[in-house]
Scaffold this active site. Structure first.
Site, PDB file in Angstrom:
ATOM      1  N   ASN A  60       1.005  -1.072  -0.189  1.00  0.00           N
ATOM      2  CA  ASN A  60       0.004  -0.334   0.156  1.00  0.00           C
ATOM      3  C   ASN A  60       0.957   1.282  -0.185  1.00  0.00           C
ATOM      4  O   ASN A  60       1.376   1.555   1.220  1.00  0.00           O
ATOM      5  CB  ASN A  60      -0.598  -0.161   1.390  1.00  0.00           C
ATOM      6  CG  ASN A  60      -1.619   0.900   1.122  1.00  0.00           C
ATOM      7  OD1 ASN A  60      -1.545   2.229   0.672  1.00  0.00           O
ATOM      8  ND2 ASN A  60      -2.263   1.626   2.554  1.00  0.00           N
TER       9      ASN A  60
ATOM     10  N   LYS B 200      -0.009   4.077  -0.007  1.00  0.00           N
ATOM     11  CA  LYS B 200      -0.816   5.592   0.573  1.00  0.00           C
ATOM     12  C   LYS B 200      -0.090   6.795   0.016  1.00  0.00           C
ATOM     13  O   LYS B 200       0.242   6.687  -1.662  1.00  0.00           O
ATOM     14  CB  LYS B 200       0.136   5.750   1.977  1.00  0.00           C
ATOM     15  CG  LYS B 200       0.115   4.793   2.612  1.00  0.00           C
ATOM     16  CD  LYS B 200      -0.289   4.705   4.410  1.00  0.00           C
ATOM     17  CE  LYS B 200       0.734   3.925   5.227  1.00  0.00           C
ATOM     18  NZ  LYS B 200       0.178   3.550   6.443  1.00  0.00           N
TER      19      LYS B 200
ATOM     20  N   HIS C 237      -9.722   0.684   4.304  1.00  0.00           N
ATOM     21  CA  HIS C 237      -8.197   1.135   5.691  1.00  0.00           C
ATOM     22  C   HIS C 237      -8.422   1.663   6.835  1.00  0.00           C
ATOM     23  O   HIS C 237      -9.704   2.604   6.749  1.00  0.00           O
ATOM     24  CB  HIS C 237      -7.611   1.546   4.316  1.00  0.00           C
ATOM     25  CG  HIS C 237      -5.707   1.476   4.694  1.00  0.00           C
ATOM     26  ND1 HIS C 237      -5.757   2.538   6.026  1.00  0.00           N
ATOM     27  CD2 HIS C 237      -5.084   0.881   4.746  1.00  0.00           C
ATOM     28  CE1 HIS C 237      -4.107   2.114   6.116  1.00  0.00           C
ATOM     29  NE2 HIS C 237      -3.584   1.151   5.617  1.00  0.00           N
TER      30      HIS C 237
ATOM     31  N   GLU D  16      -7.408   3.955   7.303  1.00  0.00           N
ATOM     32  CA  GLU D  16      -7.266   5.489   6.985  1.00  0.00           C
ATOM     33  C   GLU D  16      -8.430   6.416   7.007  1.00  0.00           C
ATOM     34  O   GLU D  16      -8.236   7.949   6.776  1.00  0.00           O
ATOM     35  CB  GLU D  16      -5.925   5.739   6.434  1.00  0.00           C
ATOM     36  CG  GLU D  16      -4.502   6.057   7.546  1.00  0.00           C
ATOM     37  CD  GLU D  16      -3.062   5.104   6.627  1.00  0.00           C
ATOM     38  OE1 GLU D  16      -3.204   5.654   5.693  1.00  0.00           O
ATOM     39  OE2 GLU D  16      -2.013   4.510   7.381  1.00  0.00           O
TER      40      GLU D  16
ATOM     41  N   GLU E 287      -5.728  -5.531  10.162  1.00  0.00           N
ATOM     42  CA  GLU E 287      -4.800  -4.447  10.622  1.00  0.00           C
ATOM     43  C   GLU E 287      -5.184  -4.067  11.686  1.00  0.00           C
ATOM     44  O   GLU E 287      -5.351  -2.850  11.559  1.00  0.00           O
ATOM     45  CB  GLU E 287      -4.693  -3.669   9.687  1.00  0.00           C
ATOM     46  CG  GLU E 287      -3.892  -3.948   8.002  1.00  0.00           C
ATOM     47  CD  GLU E 287      -3.824  -2.701   7.132  1.00  0.00           C
ATOM     48  OE1 GLU E 287      -3.193  -2.939   6.448  1.00  0.00           O
ATOM     49  OE2 GLU E 287      -4.083  -2.116   7.258  1.00  0.00           O
TER      50      GLU E 287
ATOM     51  N   GLY F  89       1.787   2.076  10.355  1.00  0.00           N
ATOM     52  CA  GLY F  89       2.767   3.231  10.822  1.00  0.00           C
ATOM     53  C   GLY F  89       3.403   3.315  11.730  1.00  0.00           C
ATOM     54  O   GLY F  89       4.162   4.295  12.145  1.00  0.00           O
TER      55      GLY F  89
ATOM     56  N   SER G  30       3.062  -2.876  10.182  1.00  0.00           N
ATOM     57  CA  SER G  30       4.910  -2.673  10.333  1.00  0.00           C
ATOM     58  C   SER G  30       4.935  -4.007  10.640  1.00  0.00           C
ATOM     59  O   SER G  30       6.061  -4.178  10.620  1.00  0.00           O
ATOM     60  CB  SER G  30       4.883  -1.576  11.857  1.00  0.00           C
ATOM     61  OG  SER G  30       3.999  -0.810  11.348  1.00  0.00           O
TER      62      SER G  30
HETATM   63  C1  PEP Z   1      -0.879  -0.333   6.229  1.00  0.00           C
HETATM   64  O1  PEP Z   1      -0.674   1.077   5.021  1.00  0.00           O
HETATM   65  O2  PEP Z   1      -1.882  -0.788   5.824  1.00  0.00           O
HETATM   66  C2  PEP Z   1      -0.015  -0.371   6.871  1.00  0.00           C
HETATM   67  C3  PEP Z   1      -0.014  -1.732   7.511  1.00  0.00           C
HETATM   68  O3  PEP Z   1       0.893   0.262   6.601  1.00  0.00           O
HETATM   69  P1  PEP Z   1       2.334   0.198   7.393  1.00  0.00           P
HETATM   70  O4  PEP Z   1       3.141  -1.238   6.754  1.00  0.00           O
HETATM   71  O5  PEP Z   1       3.673   0.768   7.223  1.00  0.00           O
HETATM   72  O6  PEP Z   1       2.250  -0.228   9.481  1.00  0.00           O
END
Ligand code: PEP
Length: 248
Positions: free
Chosen positions: A9, A11, A94, A96, A166, A172, A211
């Site tokens: 992803n 972003k 997601h 976000e 997630e 992040g 992460s």
């Molecule tokens: C994500 O954006 O779905 C995500 C898991 O980000 P990160 O790996 O940076 O935590």
């Protein structure tokens, strides 16, 4: 045995020049990958992803899709448009988008349905915040988010979808759920689907996101109900993304 999938992803990061380097690396490594792989890129870069990755084993997709089929919805992008650009996947729900753009469970369910109607594979993201985990309501939150889609599209729809667990507190932040913490929720998701359709549950790919890095991917992906990863930050670095694919 379910195939593993690693989806990046990006972003809202990237530029034509930076993407070219990243995509070239991924393309060069694609023939050697032994898991499914995909990159979910910002809309303006879909054509660049298509031109770089066509004919390779690596798929591409969007990070969001409109809940409407078409119409006067300025700024929105429909599932059919993503399909025209060769997308295989699209992220829906997601965290976000849920938190920053106020996407409700029912909006996410409508996006999921639109994606499938256009022949895309939605990657449905679910997960709890830190406060929800501390309140002991992780299972309730994840079940509510999943049920919104199950009630709207039916359990059979999950045979043409991917789930991503997630935990919001791990996205992040550099804080990863332990393999055991993640496994517990993945098993719960699979059990919930199995209540309606055991075969669908058995075949459902459930990715872990939060992460994921080359250093922790292997132990996460070794858990029985973790079928790969949804990777944010590390998917912007070709070596890291490819190392995570190698772990899968
Ligand atoms: C994500 O954006 O779905 C995500 C898991 O980000 P990160 O790996 O940076 O935590």
């Amino acid at each position: 045995m379910r195939a593993k999938l690693v989806a990046g992803n990006w972003k809202m990061y990237g530029s034509l020049a930076a993407n070219l380097k990243l995509l070239t690396h991924i393309k060069e490594a694609a023939a050697g990958l032994r898991c499914g792989a995909a990159v979910c890129v910002p809309f303006p870069y879909l054509e660049q992803a298509r031109s770089a990755l066509s004919g390779t084993s690596v798929a591409w997709g969007g990070q969001n899709v409109s809940e409407h089929e078409e119409g006067a919805y300025t700024g929105e992008v429909s599932a059919a448009m993503l399909q025209e650009f060769g997308c295989r996947y699209v992220l829906v729900g997601h965290s976000e988008r849920r938190a920053l753009f106020a996407e409700s469970d029912s909006t996410v369910a409508a996006k999921f349905a639109q994606a499938q109607r256009a022949g895309l594979i939605p990657i449905l993201c679910v997960g709890e915040t830190l406060a929800e985990r501390e309140d002991g309501v992780t299972a309730a939150v994840v079940t509510r988010q999943l049920d919104a889609v199950l009630n709207d599209s039916g359990v059979a729809a999950l045979s043409r979808a991917v789930l991503a667990y997630e935990p919001v507190w791990a996205i992040g932040t550099g804080k990863t759920a332990s393999p055991e913490q993640a496994q517990e929720v993945h098993a719960l998701i699979r059990a919930r689907v199995a209540q309606s359709a055991a075969a669908v549950a058995e075949g459902l790919q459930i990715l872990y996101g939060g992460s994921v890095k080359p250093g922790n991917a292997r132990e996460l992906f070794a858990m029985p109900d973790i079928d790969g990863g949804l990777v944010g930050g590390a998917s912007l670095v070709a070596e890291d993304f490819l190392a995570i694919c190698a772990a899968a």
